[in-house]
Design an enzyme around this catalytic site. Structure first.
Site, PDB file in Angstrom:
ATOM      1  CG  ASP A 162      52.698  34.185  42.633  1.00 22.80           C
ATOM      2  OD1 ASP A 162      52.863  33.941  41.431  1.00 22.80           O
ATOM      3  OD2 ASP A 162      52.481  35.346  43.055  1.00 22.80           O
ATOM      4  CG  HIS A 190      52.568  38.581  41.168  1.00 23.86           C
ATOM      5  ND1 HIS A 190      52.368  37.229  41.118  1.00 23.86           N
ATOM      6  CD2 HIS A 190      52.125  39.061  39.975  1.00 23.86           C
ATOM      7  CE1 HIS A 190      51.823  36.907  39.953  1.00 23.86           C
ATOM      8  NE2 HIS A 190      51.673  38.003  39.240  1.00 23.86           N
TER       9      HIS A 190
HETATM   10  P1  NAX Z   1      43.280  41.985  29.970  1.00 21.36           P
HETATM   11  O1  NAX Z   1      44.201  42.828  29.146  1.00 21.36           O
HETATM   12  O2  NAX Z   1      42.502  40.906  29.350  1.00 21.36           O
HETATM   13  O3  NAX Z   1      42.256  42.939  30.752  1.00 21.36           O
HETATM   14  C1  NAX Z   1      42.656  44.115  31.367  1.00 21.36           C
HETATM   15  C2  NAX Z   1      41.481  45.047  31.289  1.00 21.36           C
HETATM   16  O4  NAX Z   1      41.797  46.204  32.050  1.00 21.36           O
HETATM   17  C3  NAX Z   1      41.173  45.521  29.869  1.00 21.36           C
HETATM   18  O5  NAX Z   1      39.826  45.235  29.558  1.00 21.36           O
HETATM   19  C4  NAX Z   1      41.450  47.015  29.915  1.00 21.36           C
HETATM   20  O6  NAX Z   1      40.576  47.760  29.095  1.00 21.36           O
HETATM   21  C5  NAX Z   1      41.225  47.311  31.393  1.00 21.36           C
HETATM   22  N1  NAX Z   1      41.842  48.532  31.869  1.00 21.36           N
HETATM   23  C6  NAX Z   1      43.007  49.107  31.482  1.00 21.36           C
HETATM   24  N2  NAX Z   1      43.179  50.282  32.105  1.00 21.36           N
HETATM   25  C7  NAX Z   1      42.116  50.449  32.926  1.00 21.36           C
HETATM   26  C8  NAX Z   1      41.721  51.476  33.801  1.00 21.36           C
HETATM   27  N3  NAX Z   1      42.456  52.577  33.967  1.00 21.36           N
HETATM   28  N4  NAX Z   1      40.562  51.329  34.466  1.00 21.36           N
HETATM   29  C9  NAX Z   1      39.791  50.244  34.296  1.00 21.36           C
HETATM   30  N5  NAX Z   1      40.108  49.236  33.449  1.00 21.36           N
HETATM   31  C10 NAX Z   1      41.257  49.351  32.773  1.00 21.36           C
HETATM   32  O7  NAX Z   1      44.185  41.440  31.157  1.00 21.36           O
HETATM   33  P2  NAX Z   1      43.886  40.264  32.195  1.00 21.36           P
HETATM   34  O8  NAX Z   1      44.427  38.992  31.649  1.00 21.36           O
HETATM   35  O9  NAX Z   1      42.481  40.318  32.612  1.00 21.36           O
HETATM   36  O10 NAX Z   1      44.880  40.666  33.391  1.00 21.36           O
HETATM   37  C11 NAX Z   1      44.660  41.827  34.148  1.00 21.36           C
HETATM   38  C12 NAX Z   1      45.866  42.141  35.010  1.00 21.36           C
HETATM   39  O11 NAX Z   1      46.093  41.112  35.961  1.00 21.36           O
HETATM   40  C13 NAX Z   1      47.192  42.286  34.224  1.00 21.36           C
HETATM   41  O12 NAX Z   1      47.897  43.396  34.722  1.00 21.36           O
HETATM   42  C14 NAX Z   1      47.910  41.012  34.579  1.00 21.36           C
HETATM   43  O13 NAX Z   1      49.308  41.129  34.435  1.00 21.36           O
HETATM   44  C15 NAX Z   1      47.489  40.827  35.999  1.00 21.36           C
HETATM   45  N6  NAX Z   1      47.670  39.505  36.619  1.00 21.36           N
HETATM   46  C16 NAX Z   1      48.056  39.470  37.908  1.00 21.36           C
HETATM   47  C17 NAX Z   1      48.175  38.299  38.603  1.00 21.36           C
HETATM   48  C18 NAX Z   1      48.581  38.282  40.036  1.00 21.36           C
HETATM   49  O14 NAX Z   1      48.769  37.181  40.560  1.00 21.36           O
HETATM   50  N7  NAX Z   1      48.743  39.409  40.722  1.00 21.36           N
HETATM   51  C19 NAX Z   1      47.932  36.998  37.935  1.00 21.36           C
HETATM   52  C20 NAX Z   1      47.118  37.117  36.689  1.00 21.36           C
HETATM   53  C21 NAX Z   1      47.405  38.313  35.840  1.00 21.36           C
HETATM   54  O15 NAX Z   1      48.530  38.053  35.054  1.00 21.36           O
END
Ligand code: NAX
Length: 331
Positions: A162, A190
Site C-alpha cells: 500500500d 490492509h
Molecule cells: P494464491 O491463491 O495464488 O496462493 C495461495 C497459496 O496458499 C495456494 O498455493 C494455496 O494452496 C496456499 N495455501 C492455502 N492454505 C494454506 C495453508 N493452510 N498452508 C499453506 N499454504 C496454504 O494467492 P496469492 O496471489 O499468492 O496471494 C496469497 C495471499 O496474499 C492472499 O491471501 C492475498 O489476498 C494476499 N495478499 C496480500 C497482500 C498484502 O499487502 N498484505 C497483497 C497481495 C495479496 O493480495
C-alpha cells in the site's frame, strides 16, 4: 554457520501460489538476508499443492541460485517451522464467488491459529513473522495471540505494498521521480479502509500540497490506492503478485537494516494513540539498534490532520469488527 558461511532458515507458506513464484527468486536475488548469506528454504503448502511446489523446487534447482543452502517442502507447519529464523506467511484461502466475508475470515483464522501454535512450539524464539495472507492484520493478530512464547514485537502484517502504491500515485500526479517521494505512511487495516497519509509525505523535501491539490488527495488519491489491487485484478485477470513480492522483500529489508521510516502492521498493545490495544495496526516504524539487537520502534509523526484522524478511526472500527468475527481463535 556452516563452514564460515551464515545460513538463515526461512519458511514461506503458500509457496506454490502466484506470489510465491515471484517472491522466492526475488528474495534470493536481492540477497535481503545479507550479502553472501545462504538461505535454508522451508516451503509449506496444503497437501494437494505439494506436487506443484515440487515443480517450483525443480525450477529453483535449475536456476542455480548460489544463495540457496537447501530446500525442504511439506504440509505440516510443525515440521516446516522447526528452528526457523523467519516466517513469511503468504498462504491463505481467497474469497470465492458466493463466499461470505465472515466465512472467509473464519477459514483463514483456522490457518493462522494452527500456524501460530506451530511457531510457538517449534520456531526459534527470536523468529520474525511477516503475515501477508489476507485479511493480513487480523491473521497476524491470530498468529501472535497463539504464539505467546514469541515476543509480540516480532510480528508484522504487510502494508508495504500500500505504501509503494501510494508513493507511485503521488510521484505520478506531481510529475516527479519516485525517489523524491518520502514519508508516505499507511495507517490501519490492509483493506479499503486503509489510510495513506499524504499529510506527512514530502516530494523533494516539500509537503505534497505544494504540488498537488488537496481535493485530489482526499478523493482520487485515497480511492486509487485503496482500489489499486482491484484495478490490477481487473486488468490482469489475476491479483497483484509481482508488486506484492517486491513489497514483501522491501519489508523484510526494512526489518533487517536501519533504512528510514516504513509502514507495517504491528500489535497495538501500549500504543500512545489511544487505539484499541489488541489489534494489528499499520503505522510508521523504524528499525533501530538497541543493546546489539535490531528492533522496530514506532515513529512519532506529530499531530494527526483531522481528515486523517477520522479515517484512522474508521479503519480501527473495521479491525475491531474483524476481531469479533474470529474471537474463538484468539488465545
Ligand atoms: P494464491 O491463491 O495464488 O496462493 C495461495 C497459496 O496458499 C495456494 O498455493 C494455496 O494452496 C496456499 N495455501 C492455502 N492454505 C494454506 C495453508 N493452510 N498452508 C499453506 N499454504 C496454504 O494467492 P496469492 O496471489 O499468492 O496471494 C496469497 C495471499 O496474499 C492472499 O491471501 C492475498 O489476498 C494476499 N495478499 C496480500 C497482500 C498484502 O499487502 N498484505 C497483497 C497481495 C495479496 O493480495
Amino acid at each position: 554457520m556452516t563452514g564460515g558461511t551464515k545460513v538463515i532458515s526461512v519458511a514461506i507458506t503458500g509457496a506454490a501460489g502466484q506470489i510465491g513464484y515471484s517472491l522466492i527468486p526475488m528474495l534470493l536475488q536481492r540477497e535481503v538476508f545479507g550479502r553472501g548469506v545462504k538461505v535454508r528454504l522451508k516451503l509449506l503448502e496444503i497437501p494437494q499443492s505439494v506436487s506443484n511446489l515440487k515443480g517450483l523446487v525443480m525450477e529453483l534447482e535449475d536456476s542455480g541460485f548460489g544463495t540457496i543452502d537447501s530446500i525442504e517442502v511439506g504440509s505440516d507447519p510443525n515440521v516446516i517451522f522447526q528452528d526457523i529464523d523467519w516466517a513469511i506467511l503468504v498462504g491463505a484461502v481467497a474469497r470465492h464467488p458466493g463466499m461470505e466475508r465472515k466465512d472467509l475470515l473464519e477459514t483463514n483464522a483456522r490457518i493462522f491459529y494452527e500456524q501460530g501454535r506451530a511457531l510457538d512450539q517449534v520456531a526459534k524464539k527470536n523468529v520474525k513473522v511477516l503475515v501477508v495472507g489476507n485479511p493480513a492484520n487480523t491473521n497476524c493478530l491470530i498468529t501472535l495471540r497463539n504464539a505467546p512464547s514469541i515476543p509480540v514485537g516480532n510480528f508484522f502484517a504487510l502494508t508495504r505494498l500500500d505504501q509503494n502504491r501510494a508513493q507511485f500515485q503521488l510521484a505520478n500526479k506531481a510529475g516527479r521521480h519516485l525517489d523524491e517521494v518520502k514519508n508516505v505512511i499507511v495507517w490501519g487495516n490492509h483493506s479499503t479502509t486503509q489510510v495513506p497519509d499524504f499529510t506527512q509525505a514530502t516530494i523533494g523535501g516539500e509537503g505534497v500540497e505544494a504540488f498537488i491539490d488537496r481535493d485530489w488527495l482526499e478523493g482520487e488519491f485515497f480511492q486509487s490506492v485503496a482500489e489499486r489491487g482491484g484495478a490490477v485484478l481487473k486488468a490482469r485477470k489475476r491479483s497483484s503478485a509481482l508488486s506484492a513480492a517486491w513489497a514483501i522483500t522491501d519489508c523484510v529489508e526494512d526489518l533487517i537494516r536501519p533504512n528510514g521510516v516504513f509502514s507495517a502492521g504491528m500489535y497495538t498493545r501500549g500504543n500512545r494513540f489511544g487505539w484499541d490495544e489488541d489489534l494489528v495496526f499499520s503505522m510508521p516504524l523504524r528499525s533501530v539498534e538497541r543493546d546489539g539487537k535490531l528492533v522496530q520502534e514506532v515513529v512519532d509523526m506529530g499531530e494527526f490532520d483531522p481528515f486523517i484522524a477520522e479515517k484512522i478511526r474508521a479503519s480501527e472500527e473495521e479491525l475491531v469488527e474483524e476481531r469479533k468475527a474470529v474471537f474463538e481463535y484468539l488465545k
